[in-house]
Structure formats: C-alpha cells, structure tokens
Design a protein around this motif. Structure first.
Motif, PDB file in Angstrom:
ATOM      1  N   LYS A 103      44.475  10.410  29.617  1.00 16.65           N
ATOM      2  CA  LYS A 103      46.355   9.205  29.951  1.00 16.65           C
ATOM      3  C   LYS A 103      46.890   9.332  28.941  1.00 16.65           C
ATOM      4  O   LYS A 103      48.143   8.599  28.812  1.00 16.65           O
ATOM      5  N   VAL A 141      53.464   0.226  37.007  1.00 18.33           N
ATOM      6  CA  VAL A 141      51.976   1.912  37.626  1.00 18.33           C
ATOM      7  C   VAL A 141      50.835   1.829  37.184  1.00 18.33           C
ATOM      8  O   VAL A 141      50.998   1.659  35.781  1.00 18.33           O
ATOM      9  N   VAL A 153      45.621   6.733  40.162  1.00 19.24           N
ATOM     10  CA  VAL A 153      46.690   5.354  40.044  1.00 19.24           C
ATOM     11  C   VAL A 153      47.744   5.157  40.571  1.00 19.24           C
ATOM     12  O   VAL A 153      47.133   5.188  41.919  1.00 19.24           O
ATOM     13  N   VAL A 155      50.684   3.177  42.505  1.00 22.45           N
ATOM     14  CA  VAL A 155      52.181   3.142  42.174  1.00 22.45           C
ATOM     15  C   VAL A 155      52.244   1.223  42.387  1.00 22.45           C
ATOM     16  O   VAL A 155      52.531   1.204  44.045  1.00 22.45           O
ATOM     17  N   GLU A 185      52.142   1.994  33.019  1.00 23.03           N
ATOM     18  CA  GLU A 185      53.273   2.604  32.597  1.00 23.03           C
ATOM     19  C   GLU A 185      55.028   2.142  33.334  1.00 23.03           C
ATOM     20  O   GLU A 185      55.034   1.178  34.457  1.00 23.03           O
ATOM     21  N   GLU A 186      56.051   2.389  33.283  1.00 19.74           N
ATOM     22  CA  GLU A 186      57.010   1.637  33.476  1.00 19.74           C
ATOM     23  C   GLU A 186      57.337   2.696  34.628  1.00 19.74           C
ATOM     24  O   GLU A 186      56.764   3.707  34.721  1.00 19.74           O
ATOM     25  N   PHE A 187      57.833   2.110  35.748  1.00 20.34           N
ATOM     26  CA  PHE A 187      57.754   2.408  37.319  1.00 20.34           C
ATOM     27  C   PHE A 187      59.372   3.418  37.031  1.00 20.34           C
ATOM     28  O   PHE A 187      60.435   2.966  37.079  1.00 20.34           O
ATOM     29  N   GLU A 192      59.887  14.445  42.681  1.00 24.62           N
ATOM     30  CA  GLU A 192      58.960  14.574  41.578  1.00 24.62           C
ATOM     31  C   GLU A 192      58.822  16.581  41.806  1.00 24.62           C
ATOM     32  O   GLU A 192      59.492  17.078  42.732  1.00 24.62           O
ATOM     33  N   LYS A 214      51.240  14.254  47.721  1.00 26.50           N
ATOM     34  CA  LYS A 214      49.633  14.105  47.800  1.00 26.50           C
ATOM     35  C   LYS A 214      49.253  13.109  48.652  1.00 26.50           C
ATOM     36  O   LYS A 214      47.793  12.849  48.792  1.00 26.50           O
ATOM     37  N   MET A 273      59.287  13.910  36.688  1.00 29.79           N
ATOM     38  CA  MET A 273      60.198  13.732  37.726  1.00 29.79           C
ATOM     39  C   MET A 273      61.768  13.491  37.591  1.00 29.79           C
ATOM     40  O   MET A 273      61.432  13.137  35.691  1.00 29.79           O
ATOM     41  N   GLU A 283      52.690  13.083  34.427  1.00 27.85           N
ATOM     42  CA  GLU A 283      51.250  13.702  34.119  1.00 27.85           C
ATOM     43  C   GLU A 283      51.470  15.485  33.680  1.00 27.85           C
ATOM     44  O   GLU A 283      52.096  16.419  33.818  1.00 27.85           O
TER      45      GLU A 283
HETATM   46  P1  AMP Z   1      49.158  11.106  38.610  1.00 28.72           P
HETATM   47  O1  AMP Z   1      47.824  11.095  39.007  1.00 28.72           O
HETATM   48  O2  AMP Z   1      49.843  10.750  36.925  1.00 28.72           O
HETATM   49  O3  AMP Z   1      50.368  12.303  39.165  1.00 28.72           O
HETATM   50  O4  AMP Z   1      50.065  10.397  39.465  1.00 28.72           O
HETATM   51  C1  AMP Z   1      50.085  10.158  41.045  1.00 28.72           C
HETATM   52  C2  AMP Z   1      51.594   9.485  41.622  1.00 28.72           C
HETATM   53  O5  AMP Z   1      52.264   8.456  40.923  1.00 28.72           O
HETATM   54  C3  AMP Z   1      52.667  10.372  41.023  1.00 28.72           C
HETATM   55  O6  AMP Z   1      52.526  12.107  41.789  1.00 28.72           O
HETATM   56  C4  AMP Z   1      53.884   9.994  40.970  1.00 28.72           C
HETATM   57  O7  AMP Z   1      54.661   9.801  42.326  1.00 28.72           O
HETATM   58  C5  AMP Z   1      53.491   8.617  41.393  1.00 28.72           C
HETATM   59  N1  AMP Z   1      53.546   8.126  39.625  1.00 28.72           N
HETATM   60  C6  AMP Z   1      52.991   8.557  38.640  1.00 28.72           C
HETATM   61  N2  AMP Z   1      53.285   7.606  37.423  1.00 28.72           N
HETATM   62  C7  AMP Z   1      54.589   7.036  38.410  1.00 28.72           C
HETATM   63  C8  AMP Z   1      55.571   6.354  37.347  1.00 28.72           C
HETATM   64  N3  AMP Z   1      55.734   6.120  35.864  1.00 28.72           N
HETATM   65  N4  AMP Z   1      56.416   5.858  38.153  1.00 28.72           N
HETATM   66  C9  AMP Z   1      56.483   6.071  39.619  1.00 28.72           C
HETATM   67  N5  AMP Z   1      56.067   7.268  40.108  1.00 28.72           N
HETATM   68  C10 AMP Z   1      54.654   7.413  39.305  1.00 28.72           C
END
Ligand code: AMP
Ligand code: GLY
Length: 417
Positions: A103, A141, A153, A155, A185-187, A192, A214, A273, A283
């Motif tokens: 990442k 995050v 991940v 949140v 990461e910033e929220f 999505e 998910k 997003m 991602e």
């Molecule tokens: P990922 O495995 O990176 O897809 O993250 C899993 C889930 O976490 C995502 O589908 C989003 O719902 C949530 N997520 C990941 N990054 C963020 C972000 N920067 N801000 C808010 N929600 C996030």
C-alpha cells in the motif's frame, strides 16, 4: 486451445465459465479449482501459490495460455516464472503486482503522479505512528502495508482504536510481515465503486462498474469479509464521473506504472470513493475482484480468451469489448461462523431447483459424489436481468432454494447505495 487458470474461488469459476464459452477454447485446467469449477474445467491438485508446481505442470501440458487470478501468486512472481519458462501468461509481473502488494508503494505512486487519493503517512515505528494519530485526530484509517486478505484495514472512529490497530500491526505482528509497516490515511466519505479494467501496459479498457459488500451482516454491520456479495452497475457511477475517473485516475495510473518501468498487464482494479471533492482511489488490486467478477463477467458479451490474448500481445486497442446493458447481482452464501472459525464438510442441497441464477462455487468440493462445503464463502448466486431490482429478486429467489447446515448470507445485497 488449452488454458490453465490458477485459483479456486468464485472468481475463478466465473473466469472458467466465461472462457468455456469461447469457441476457441477446448480444454481448461484449473489449479486447484473447486467442486463447481470441476463441471467446466479439469481440476489440478496444485496450490495457487505453488510456483514450481504450476511451472512444471505448464511445461508438461503446454497450455496455450495461463491465467493467474489470485493476488498472492501474482505478488510472488508466478507470471515472471511462467514467462521465463516460455509460457503466455495473463496477469501482472511481480514488479507491477506491487501496486496491490504494498500500500505504501501505491500511495507514493499516487502522490508522485498527482492521482487523487486520501492524504497519508507511512510508519515502521509505532511511537511515531501514534504521535501522528494524536496530531491528526479521529476518524482516521490504519492499513497494514502488505497483503492481509482484505482484513488489514481499520477505519477507526476514535484515536484509541487507531492506536490499538497500530500496536497490533507493528508490535503485535497481527498481519505478520504485512503489518510491519503501516499506512495511516485521512478518513474519506462517499459511495464506494469498484472499476476493473483490462490493461496491456499502455491501453486500458474499463469493465462496467460494480460494488461489493465487505461487512458480514446487513446494513454493513460486523467484521469485514472477503466480500458477501456484489452488483453491477453502480448507481452512482455516471458517465460524467466515469470520464472524470478516466482522465484523473485510470490513464494516469497506467502511464505512471509504465514510466516507473513497471508496465501493468492484466486486470487492474480501482477501488474508488466518490467524495464531495471528486473521485479518489481507496485501493488498487492487481487482479479481478472477488465477488465483483462474478457480477461483472456475467455481463460480458465478448470472448474472454480473445481479450486475454489482446492484453498479452499488447493489442488491446485493436479489439472491441462488448457488455450487455443488463444488471447483475451476486449473493454470497457463507459457512456458519464465517469470517471467524467455521466448520467444513456440510452437504449442499437444492442446487437442482435453481432456475434464474448461475451459481458460482467458491468453497465447495465433491466428496463421495456429494457436493459439500470446503471454505468460508461457499457459493455466489448470481442473477442477470434488465434492471438491478429484478436481478436482486431473482438471485434471492434462488438463494432461498439452497441449503447447507449453518448457511448465512446478507439480505441486502444491491439494496444499499
Ligand atoms: P481496502 O482494503 O483498502 O479496500 O479498505 C477496506 C475498506 O475500508 C474500504 O472498502 C473502505 O470502506 C474503508 N476505507 C479504506 N480506506 C478508507 C479511507 N481512507 N476513508 C474511509 N474509509 C476507508
Ligand atoms: N472484493 C474485493 C477484492 O477482491 O479485493
């Protein structure tokens, strides 16, 4: 032509079914495959991560094409190994699969090439990470850097939750080597959308949009899973947003990878997003998503084997890929307990009664002539219809006919925005 597909889940079942529709394909092997894949392909008892075994099988059986579907063999360099052995392999090489495998690599790439994404910082030391969290505040995050089966991940609604996630990942080794480095990461907020694209190193052709679910329970409650269902298209992904994503995200990513000397060939998955400040990348995955693929490939009207060859030969610009105007809904039926511990070996009944859906198998196997459960996600019941509402009704009508001990599924796939 003979094709070898690597993997053994619902995604690989969808890929095998799509390949089996090609008039050019007369034999498919799938390693390891599963109980449903066995009806379209010859299943080979090899682990998807067994690079030596797969290369040896390919040398002995000479497939015309090898399709590597899952993330871990791609990250381990299976495509490189197959190419070195003279095979035509579909999927990114190791140096391009890193866009999913790290990442921090992906974030640094986006920053360097001005691709919109959440603000971030990378840490290998928990004290520095904790100081950063305190300075930024929650929500925030925390992501394990490496591959963590979609479970790396957090949140975090509060600073404490974020700090715990950092301690678990860096100090507690919760994700093994994958968590020794974390991205904070910033929220972001907004709907999505997943957009998958075929990429041949320079040309990119997107597939119809999709969305997965998910969390394990309805209304997005409970822990994250590999995905409890998916639908296509997304209601939010308008032509205007698609055009914006093409210019600000999709093309710049493909160009960035080429400029970095890591040309991406295969399927690139953009997890987006749609924030109030425009679409941003959440991602990248270096492969088809699961279960998005079951929904999206159900709408493919072109020959998947031709598409794979066009990608390998870097001639994607020369082909036209057709998709049906319909909508698709895939509802995953899971083993009791999933995503935590679950029992296997439960007999699956009712598949004969399914009328309007195609049932992709994720975790099934044949045992003494019976089909039994063998994984967390067991089946992906997928219906295609002129509208999403009709596809949802059809898929659930069929889900209700299928039984195995402990089966559970979400009842709101496709309903939530
Ligand atoms: P990922 O495995 O990176 O897809 O993250 C899993 C889930 O976490 C995502 O589908 C989003 O719902 C949530 N997520 C990941 N990054 C963020 C972000 N920067 N801000 C808010 N929600 C996030
Ligand atoms: N469904 C998300 C993924 O395949 O990573």
């Amino acid at each position: 032509m003979k094709v070898l597909v690597i993997g053994g889940g619902g995604r690989e079942h969808a890929i095998c079914v799509a390949l089996s529709k090609s008039p050019k394909v007369d034999h498919i092997w799938c390693a390891p495959g599963n109980g449903g894949i066995a009806s379209v392909a010859e299943c080979i008892d090899l682990k998807a991560t067994d690079i030596e075994g797969v290369v040896a099988f390919a040398k002995a059986n000479k497939p015309d094409l090898v399709m590597v579907a899952p993330d871990d063999p791609l990250a381990l360099g299976m495509v490189d190994a197959l190419e070195e052995a003279g095979m035509r392999a579909f999927g990114p090489r190791k140096n391009a699969a890193v866009i999913e495998g790290s990442k921090s690599f992906a974030k640094d790439l986006m920053q360097k090439y001005h691709i919109p994404t959440a603000g971030y910082a990378v840490f290998e030391n928990s004290a520095d990470a904790i100081a950063y969290i305190k300075a930024q505040g929650a929500p925030i995050v925390v992501k394990a850097d490496g591959l963590a089966l979609g479970k790396g991940v957090t949140v975090a609604e509060t600073e404490e939750e974020a700090i715990d996630a950092v301690k678990d990942a860096i100090d507690g080794g919760a994700f093994g080597g994958a968590g020794a480095r974390v991205v904070i990461e910033e929220f972001l907020t907004g709907p999505e959308v997943s957009v998958l694209a075929f990429v041949d190193g320079k040309t990119l052709k997107t597939m119809p949009s999709a969305q997965d679910h998910k969390r394990v329970y309805d209304h997005d409650k409970g822990p994250n899973t590999g995905g409890m269902g998916a639908f296509s298209p997304s209601r939010f992904y308008t032509e205007e947003i698609a055009a914006q994503c093409m210019e600000t995200i999709f093309k710049p990513t493909v160009e960035a990878m080429a400029k970095e000397g890591r040309p991406f060939k295969g399927v690139l998955y953009f997890g987006l997003m749609l924030t109030p400040k425009g679409p941003k990348v959440i991602e990248y995955n270096a492969r088809f998503g699961d279960p998005e693929t079951q929904a999206v490939l159900s709408r493919l009207d072109s020959d998947l084997y031709d598409i794979f060859n066009a990608v390998i030969d870097e001639k994607l610009d020369e082909i036209d890929i057709k998709w049906s105007d319909s909508a698709a809904c895939c509802v995953c039926m899971a083993s009791g307990g999933y995503p935590k511990a679950y029992e296997k070996g439960k007999k699956i009944d009712g598949l004969d009664a399914v009328r309007d859906s195609f049932v992709y198998h994720a975790g099934t196997k044949l045992q003494n002539g019976d089909l039994v459960t063998s994984g967390g996600r067991v089946l992906g019941v997928t219906a295609v219809a002129p509208t999403l509402d009709e596809a949802i009704v059809k898929a659930y009508a069929d889900v209700k006919k299928i039984h195995f001990d402990g089966a559970h599924y979400r009842t709101d796939i496709g309903v939530k925005p």
